[in-house]
Write a protein that holds these residues in place. Structure first.
Motif, PDB file in Angstrom:
ATOM      1  N   ILE A 646      53.014  40.412  17.984  1.00  0.00           N
ATOM      2  CA  ILE A 646      53.228  40.704  19.402  1.00  0.00           C
ATOM      3  C   ILE A 646      51.880  40.818  20.099  1.00  0.00           C
ATOM      4  O   ILE A 646      51.006  41.563  19.645  1.00  0.00           O
ATOM      5  CB  ILE A 646      54.017  42.022  19.572  1.00  0.00           C
ATOM      6  CG1 ILE A 646      55.398  41.892  18.918  1.00  0.00           C
ATOM      7  CG2 ILE A 646      54.150  42.389  21.036  1.00  0.00           C
ATOM      8  CD1 ILE A 646      56.200  43.169  18.958  1.00  0.00           C
ATOM      9  N   PRO A 647      51.671  40.083  21.201  1.00  0.00           N
ATOM     10  CA  PRO A 647      50.389  40.181  21.914  1.00  0.00           C
ATOM     11  C   PRO A 647      50.272  41.503  22.668  1.00  0.00           C
ATOM     12  O   PRO A 647      51.184  41.896  23.392  1.00  0.00           O
ATOM     13  CB  PRO A 647      50.439  38.988  22.874  1.00  0.00           C
ATOM     14  CG  PRO A 647      51.898  38.752  23.114  1.00  0.00           C
ATOM     15  CD  PRO A 647      52.587  39.112  21.818  1.00  0.00           C
ATOM     16  N   LEU A 648      49.166  42.174  22.470  1.00  0.00           N
ATOM     17  CA  LEU A 648      48.884  43.421  23.182  1.00  0.00           C
ATOM     18  C   LEU A 648      47.871  43.234  24.303  1.00  0.00           C
ATOM     19  O   LEU A 648      47.839  44.017  25.253  1.00  0.00           O
ATOM     20  CB  LEU A 648      48.353  44.476  22.206  1.00  0.00           C
ATOM     21  CG  LEU A 648      49.349  45.066  21.214  1.00  0.00           C
ATOM     22  CD1 LEU A 648      48.645  46.051  20.302  1.00  0.00           C
ATOM     23  CD2 LEU A 648      50.496  45.750  21.943  1.00  0.00           C
ATOM     24  N   LEU A 649      47.026  42.211  24.177  1.00  0.00           N
ATOM     25  CA  LEU A 649      45.982  42.006  25.181  1.00  0.00           C
ATOM     26  C   LEU A 649      45.476  40.578  25.104  1.00  0.00           C
ATOM     27  O   LEU A 649      45.197  40.067  24.015  1.00  0.00           O
ATOM     28  CB  LEU A 649      44.815  42.979  24.936  1.00  0.00           C
ATOM     29  CG  LEU A 649      43.594  42.846  25.850  1.00  0.00           C
ATOM     30  CD1 LEU A 649      43.966  43.219  27.286  1.00  0.00           C
ATOM     31  CD2 LEU A 649      42.446  43.721  25.359  1.00  0.00           C
ATOM     32  N   ASP A 650      45.394  39.935  26.259  1.00  0.00           N
ATOM     33  CA  ASP A 650      44.731  38.634  26.385  1.00  0.00           C
ATOM     34  C   ASP A 650      43.487  38.868  27.240  1.00  0.00           C
ATOM     35  O   ASP A 650      43.594  39.077  28.454  1.00  0.00           O
ATOM     36  CB  ASP A 650      45.664  37.613  27.033  1.00  0.00           C
ATOM     37  CG  ASP A 650      45.074  36.199  27.014  1.00  0.00           C
ATOM     38  OD1 ASP A 650      43.838  36.084  26.864  1.00  0.00           O
ATOM     39  OD2 ASP A 650      45.830  35.227  27.166  1.00  0.00           O
ATOM     40  N   THR A 651      42.332  38.871  26.601  1.00  0.00           N
ATOM     41  CA  THR A 651      41.111  39.231  27.332  1.00  0.00           C
ATOM     42  C   THR A 651      40.777  38.247  28.442  1.00  0.00           C
ATOM     43  O   THR A 651      40.027  38.584  29.358  1.00  0.00           O
ATOM     44  CB  THR A 651      39.919  39.319  26.353  1.00  0.00           C
ATOM     45  OG1 THR A 651      39.781  38.061  25.659  1.00  0.00           O
ATOM     46  CG2 THR A 651      40.141  40.421  25.337  1.00  0.00           C
ATOM     47  N   ARG A 652      41.335  37.050  28.406  1.00  0.00           N
ATOM     48  CA  ARG A 652      41.090  36.094  29.479  1.00  0.00           C
ATOM     49  C   ARG A 652      41.740  36.522  30.787  1.00  0.00           C
ATOM     50  O   ARG A 652      41.387  36.018  31.858  1.00  0.00           O
ATOM     51  CB  ARG A 652      41.603  34.714  29.078  1.00  0.00           C
ATOM     52  CG  ARG A 652      40.907  34.100  27.873  1.00  0.00           C
ATOM     53  CD  ARG A 652      41.622  32.863  27.383  1.00  0.00           C
ATOM     54  NE  ARG A 652      42.989  33.171  26.941  1.00  0.00           N
ATOM     55  CZ  ARG A 652      43.823  32.279  26.433  1.00  0.00           C
ATOM     56  NH1 ARG A 652      43.426  31.011  26.305  1.00  0.00           N
ATOM     57  NH2 ARG A 652      45.039  32.629  26.053  1.00  0.00           N
ATOM     58  N   LEU A 653      42.711  37.450  30.703  1.00  0.00           N
ATOM     59  CA  LEU A 653      43.432  37.909  31.892  1.00  0.00           C
ATOM     60  C   LEU A 653      42.915  39.252  32.407  1.00  0.00           C
ATOM     61  O   LEU A 653      43.525  39.837  33.301  1.00  0.00           O
ATOM     62  CB  LEU A 653      44.920  38.020  31.583  1.00  0.00           C
ATOM     63  CG  LEU A 653      45.600  36.735  31.078  1.00  0.00           C
ATOM     64  CD1 LEU A 653      47.068  36.992  30.790  1.00  0.00           C
ATOM     65  CD2 LEU A 653      45.433  35.612  32.084  1.00  0.00           C
ATOM     66  N   LEU A 654      41.816  39.746  31.852  1.00  0.00           N
ATOM     67  CA  LEU A 654      41.264  41.018  32.319  1.00  0.00           C
ATOM     68  C   LEU A 654      40.835  40.915  33.774  1.00  0.00           C
ATOM     69  O   LEU A 654      40.340  39.876  34.231  1.00  0.00           O
ATOM     70  CB  LEU A 654      40.076  41.424  31.451  1.00  0.00           C
ATOM     71  CG  LEU A 654      40.385  41.864  30.019  1.00  0.00           C
ATOM     72  CD1 LEU A 654      39.095  42.115  29.247  1.00  0.00           C
ATOM     73  CD2 LEU A 654      41.249  43.122  30.013  1.00  0.00           C
ATOM     74  N   ASP A 655      41.012  42.009  34.507  1.00  0.00           N
ATOM     75  CA  ASP A 655      40.656  42.019  35.921  1.00  0.00           C
ATOM     76  C   ASP A 655      39.178  41.719  36.141  1.00  0.00           C
ATOM     77  O   ASP A 655      38.798  41.106  37.139  1.00  0.00           O
ATOM     78  CB  ASP A 655      40.995  43.386  36.534  1.00  0.00           C
ATOM     79  CG  ASP A 655      42.494  43.641  36.560  1.00  0.00           C
ATOM     80  OD1 ASP A 655      43.258  42.651  36.496  1.00  0.00           O
ATOM     81  OD2 ASP A 655      42.899  44.825  36.627  1.00  0.00           O
ATOM     82  N   ARG A 656      38.307  42.120  35.195  1.00  0.00           N
ATOM     83  CA  ARG A 656      36.874  41.927  35.365  1.00  0.00           C
ATOM     84  C   ARG A 656      36.494  40.444  35.317  1.00  0.00           C
ATOM     85  O   ARG A 656      35.394  40.072  35.741  1.00  0.00           O
ATOM     86  CB  ARG A 656      36.095  42.707  34.316  1.00  0.00           C
ATOM     87  CG  ARG A 656      36.453  42.335  32.897  1.00  0.00           C
ATOM     88  CD  ARG A 656      35.830  43.258  31.859  1.00  0.00           C
ATOM     89  NE  ARG A 656      34.404  43.094  31.754  1.00  0.00           N
ATOM     90  CZ  ARG A 656      33.514  44.056  31.930  1.00  0.00           C
ATOM     91  NH1 ARG A 656      33.910  45.268  32.244  1.00  0.00           N
ATOM     92  NH2 ARG A 656      32.222  43.832  31.797  1.00  0.00           N
ATOM     93  N   LEU A 657      37.396  39.604  34.798  1.00  0.00           N
ATOM     94  CA  LEU A 657      37.124  38.171  34.750  1.00  0.00           C
ATOM     95  C   LEU A 657      37.836  37.406  35.852  1.00  0.00           C
ATOM     96  O   LEU A 657      37.702  36.179  35.945  1.00  0.00           O
ATOM     97  CB  LEU A 657      37.547  37.596  33.391  1.00  0.00           C
ATOM     98  CG  LEU A 657      36.870  38.186  32.154  1.00  0.00           C
ATOM     99  CD1 LEU A 657      37.388  37.510  30.888  1.00  0.00           C
ATOM    100  CD2 LEU A 657      35.356  38.046  32.241  1.00  0.00           C
ATOM    101  N   ALA A 658      38.623  38.118  36.683  1.00  0.00           N
ATOM    102  CA  ALA A 658      39.440  37.444  37.690  1.00  0.00           C
ATOM    103  C   ALA A 658      38.601  36.700  38.726  1.00  0.00           C
ATOM    104  O   ALA A 658      38.994  35.641  39.216  1.00  0.00           O
ATOM    105  CB  ALA A 658      40.356  38.454  38.376  1.00  0.00           C
ATOM    106  N   THR A 659      37.421  37.234  39.066  1.00  0.00           N
ATOM    107  CA  THR A 659      36.592  36.600  40.100  1.00  0.00           C
ATOM    108  C   THR A 659      35.885  35.356  39.601  1.00  0.00           C
ATOM    109  O   THR A 659      35.412  34.536  40.385  1.00  0.00           O
ATOM    110  CB  THR A 659      35.540  37.588  40.615  1.00  0.00           C
ATOM    111  OG1 THR A 659      34.687  37.981  39.526  1.00  0.00           O
ATOM    112  CG2 THR A 659      36.211  38.826  41.203  1.00  0.00           C
ATOM    113  N   GLY A 660      35.797  35.203  38.286  1.00  0.00           N
ATOM    114  CA  GLY A 660      35.111  34.052  37.713  1.00  0.00           C
ATOM    115  C   GLY A 660      33.602  34.168  37.726  1.00  0.00           C
ATOM    116  O   GLY A 660      32.891  33.245  37.325  1.00  0.00           O
ATOM    117  N   LYS A 661      33.062  35.306  38.169  1.00  0.00           N
ATOM    118  CA  LYS A 661      31.613  35.483  38.246  1.00  0.00           C
ATOM    119  C   LYS A 661      31.011  35.952  36.920  1.00  0.00           C
ATOM    120  O   LYS A 661      29.826  35.783  36.688  1.00  0.00           O
ATOM    121  CB  LYS A 661      31.278  36.482  39.353  1.00  0.00           C
ATOM    122  CG  LYS A 661      31.659  35.999  40.745  1.00  0.00           C
ATOM    123  CD  LYS A 661      31.266  37.013  41.805  1.00  0.00           C
ATOM    124  CE  LYS A 661      31.632  36.524  43.190  1.00  0.00           C
ATOM    125  NZ  LYS A 661      31.261  37.506  44.243  1.00  0.00           N
TER     126      LYS A 661
END
Length: 840
Positions: A646-661
């Motif tokens: 069961i997936p608990l976390l996909d680090t690609r979807l973290l809010d800190r990466l949302a801006t792409g910066k």
């Protein structure tokens, strides 16, 4: 032809004089009793440059190509620049006379011995950085950096040698050697200085028996002894640049040239006029230079006779056990082989680099990972284990005629790896990274140096040791540290366990694997040591080395393993999938009860992904982290055939990466207290590096939907608020399921049962909040609202009435009646001893 031409020069006033060559051999710097410093040009008959503005008698000197340091009897150490040839700059002031100075090979750190008890190690271009060595109880007479600059030998006036490791932020005492050197007063003409062999791995010292002994640094055993050459104490010794020759001198003024292979005297020179105190070989020429206790400088040109010149033309000679330098020594087998496969040459290990300092200032905490050596670890074609992917190869998917006609087919298997270990970068790597601490190693050529540091130093004390076995795998927990090394030459692979402490005397143990068998991965739990090997065996030992289980793994070749208490998880390559890759399969068992919970089940990875790490959480649930940055937990793993990832976390979807910066990825460390602990890797790096990185933790975030709406006109079916509540409900449901399995299969505690109740309550609260959001959307959401109410656990009997109140608050009377009917149905089912499925 003349054997040599002796040139004596009155450099200083009568009294002890000392010298140092520059590493390039161009200059000789001498100091002595008067307040002058002399700088001689090699091969020149011109008068030396004289600096006569010193404050008193100089007692020590050491030089680089650009500057030199001078120690004075007033406790001052000054730095002089060769280009300026002027007044020196005070580097440090001590309260008692300076006795010796040693420079690290990179010329950045200086170790200073004086009549004070402590030895000070100072950074030359930033004098605020000072390390203090205090484990000895009497003043130090001599100090000497090893060839890597990470170990300092301190010869004490009490007759002991203290070896300090400088490869961590705080100096550590590696070894105290007693009974090797003679107890000498700091002003005595006799020497007890450690003279490191140019090849590394060993050192020589004058010993109490008036001989010169060579000792292995790895196991601190005697390699050889140059005997019967002197009748009085040795006052100075020096290896030739390639280590093939040794020259010693003693208080009786005798000067002897030795063959280091045969341990025999090649030539005894006429006695010197006075006792020689300091002696150096020219780095490239056949010249020996020394100073004596009468202030004189002597230069022996063509020092080695013609018939022995071949010794100086040989490559670097190694001092080894059994006096057989043509065969590998115990410390130098495989010459730095690592991972059982590739050789690595010795490289300079800067103390400055270890402490995280650049040329001018200390590295900041936010930019501690930089691809500064150009080793290519930031390339996109590297997978999560530091290996090159097969992205450069043509795809094998489909029905290409060319592919089918290639003849033999070889599946793409997953390479074995040790969880928490990083690949070599430069001459260092981490062997283990977890919440307990860090285990890291430095390649010194013929041996490694291993450091174990704890996150909580009040829990256990850090330790450091020299590693002649070249350990390439390690595990660390609250009880001890486990190591494994690859086979080398005729020595088999070994496993070594070092407990932190026991109620008896601490008992380390070591075991060897059968010849031809190597270690692929190791795991350490509170109860057992687990080793998977290249032959497919899984070997299980107790914590005190008793073999407990051995069996052959079904999936081969083996990939990795993890352990927690009595449970062992092993992973190997299984059947080939449709994409031509071997599927990873795992087996999970209780080794104490000899029960298999899951057998050869598939490790659920996304297409094209590789496994990066596997570990148990603090609650004992298996987790994996793959190259896509996804963390998964294995649920219902105690019931055969019921486990699933069961997936608990996909680090690609973290809010800190949302801006792409932000350009960052994450190195998995552990799962504890329902959070993912990791190390942030910046700038495209794939692995942590030095200085020791900081740990970061993230809350679980089950990947269910994006929180951002792309179309402002779309229906708010999944509003941000709804997604938040859905996330909370699903996550608490997963966590309560994991905890419920634990409680059902073990002797649960009151705290665990209370935690389960809290998780179920939080799950119901999330559903109530989601119900409020849906009620706000209108009457058309009535069916969904009733479904949400049906999902409530309502173990307390208060949640369904609360859901009725929510419906009434928003004027949903029909919904309120339906929820009331649902509550009655559940109450009736409970009375009948049978609960209806949720939602019916």
């Amino acid at each position: 032809m003349m054997a040599f031409r002796l040139r004596g020069r009155p450099a200083h006033s009568p009294g002890p004089a000392y010298l140092s060559y520059t590493p390039n051999g161009d200059k000789i710097v001498t100091v002595g009793m008067n307040n002058a410093i002399r700088i001689f040009q090699t091969g020149s008959d011109e008068e030396p440059i004289t600096l006569d503005n010193c404050s008193g008698e100089n007692t020590a000197v050491v030089a680089t190509d650009d500057f030199f340091l001078v120690g004075n009897d007033d406790g001052t150490v000054s730095k002089y620049d060769f280009k300026a040839n002027s007044l020196g700059t005070p580097l440090i002031r001590l309260s008692l006379p300076v006795r010796d100075i040693s420079l690290s090979p990179d010329g950045i750190w200086a170790a200073i011995a004086s009549d004070e008890i402590a030895v000070k190690v100072i950074r030359i271009n930033d004098t605020s950085k000072v390390l203090h060595l205090r484990d000895h109880m009497k003043p130090i007479k001599h100090v000497s950096f090893d060839t890597s600059g990470t170990v300092l030998a301190a010869s004490c006036s009490d007759g002991s040698i203290y070896f300090y490791s400088l490869s961590s932020e705080q100096p550590q005492l590696v070894k105290k050697v007693d009974g090797l050197i003679k107890a000498l007063d700091n002003e005595a003409e006799a020497s007890s200085k450690v003279v490191w062999h140019p090849a590394g791995g060993s050192f020589g010292t004058p010993v109490a028996g008036r001989d010169f002994q060579v000792t292995a640094r790895g196991d601190w055993s005697e390699i050889s002894t140059f005997k019967d050459g002197h009748s009085t104490d040795i006052s100075a010794a020096a290896w030739s640049p390639n280590g093939a020759l040794l020259v010693t001198t003693s208080i009786d003024k005798k000067l002897i040239l030795w063959d280091t292979k045969e341990l025999k005297i090649l030539k005894t020179y006429d006695p010197a006029r006075e006792t020689i105190l300091a002696m150096h070989w020219h780095p490239t020429k056949n010249i020996l230079t020394y100073t004596n206790n009468d202030g004189e400088l002597y230069i022996h040109e063509e020092f080695v006779p013609q018939e022995f010149l071949s010794f100086l033309k040989k490559g670097t000679h190694r001092m080894v056990n059994g006096h057989a330098p043509d065969s590998p020594s115990k410390d130098s087998m495989a010459n730095g082989m690592t991972n059982g496969a590739r050789g690595r040459s010795a490289s300079m290990d800067s103390l400055d680099e270890i402490l995280g300092l650049d040329g001018n200032s200390q590295a900041g905490a936010d930019d501690f990972i930089v691809d500064d050596d150009g080793a290519g670890y930031a390339e996109a074609e590297m997978n999560g284990n530091g290996k090159r992917t097969n992205g450069h190869l043509p795809s094998t998917v489909g029905h290409s005629k060319k592919y089918r006609s290639t003849g033999s087919f070889k599946p793409d298997t997953h390479e074995s790896f040790q969880p928490g270990s990083t690949p070599w970068r430069g001459n260092r790597r981490y062997l283990c990274l977890n919440l307990i601490g860090f285990v890291w190693t430095v390649d010194q050529g013929d041996y490694h140096t291993v450091t174990v540091e704890f996150q909580d130093r009040g829990f256990h004390r850090d330790f450091h040791f020299t590693d002649p076995f070249l350990y390439d795998k390690a595990c660390l927990n609250e009880n001890g540290t486990l190591f494994a090394c690859p086979p080398r030459a005729d020595e088999p692979a070994q496993v070594f366990y070092r407990p932190h402490e026991t109620w008896t005397t601490r008992t380390d143990w070591r075991t060897q694997l059968p010849k031809g068998e190597s270690v692929t991965a190791i795991a350490l739990s509170d109860s057992y040591v687990t080793v998977t090997t290249s032959t497919g065996y899984v070997r299980v030992y107790t914590l005190f080395g008793v073999p407990f289980r051995i069996y052959r793994q079904k999936a081969s070749p083996a990939v990795t393993c993890a352990a927690w208490r009595d449970y062992v998880l092993t992973i190997g390559n299984g059947a080939v999938g449709a994409d031509g890759r071997s599927q990873l399969v795992y087996t999970l068992e209780n080794v104490k009860r000899d029960e298999i919970h899951q057998s050869s089940d598939i490790v659920a990875l996304s297409p094209g992904a590789t496994l990066q790490s596997v570990f148990f959480s603090d609650q004992g649930d298996p987790h994996i982290y793959d190259s896509t940055g996804t963390l998964l937990v294995l649920s219902h793993w105690r019931t055969p055939g019921q486990a699933r990832w069961i997936p608990l976390l996909d680090t690609r979807l973290l809010d800190r990466l949302a801006t792409g910066k932000k350009d960052e990825s994450y190195w998995p460390v552990a799962v504890a207290q329902d959070r993912f602990h990791c190390i942030i890797l910046k700038g495209g790096d794939k692995h942590p590096y030095f200085p020791r990185p900081l740990l970061t933790d993230f809350a679980f975030q089950v990947p269910i939907a994006s929180t951002a709406r792309k179309d402002p006109d779309e229906m708010e079916t999944d509003t941000p608020a709804a997604s938040t509540h859905e996330q909370s409900y699903l996550l608490n449901n997963i966590l309560s399921s994991l905890l419920s399995d634990l409680i059902d299969s073990t002797h649960s505690t009151a705290a665990q049962r209370l935690q389960l109740t809290q998780l179920e309550t939080e799950s119901d609260k999330a559903l109530l909040q989601l119900l409020m959001v849906e009620c706000l959307q209108g009457e058309e959401r009535g069916m969904k609202c009733l479904e949400i109410a049906g999902l409530l656990n309502d173990r307390s009997g208060k949640m369904l009435p609360a859901a009725q109140k929510v419906a009434q608050r928003y004027g949903r009377e029909i919904l309120s009646e339906k929820i009331g009917e649902l509550a009655e149905q559940r109450l009736m089912a409970e009375r009948e001893g049978e609960r209806l499925p949720l939602g019916e």
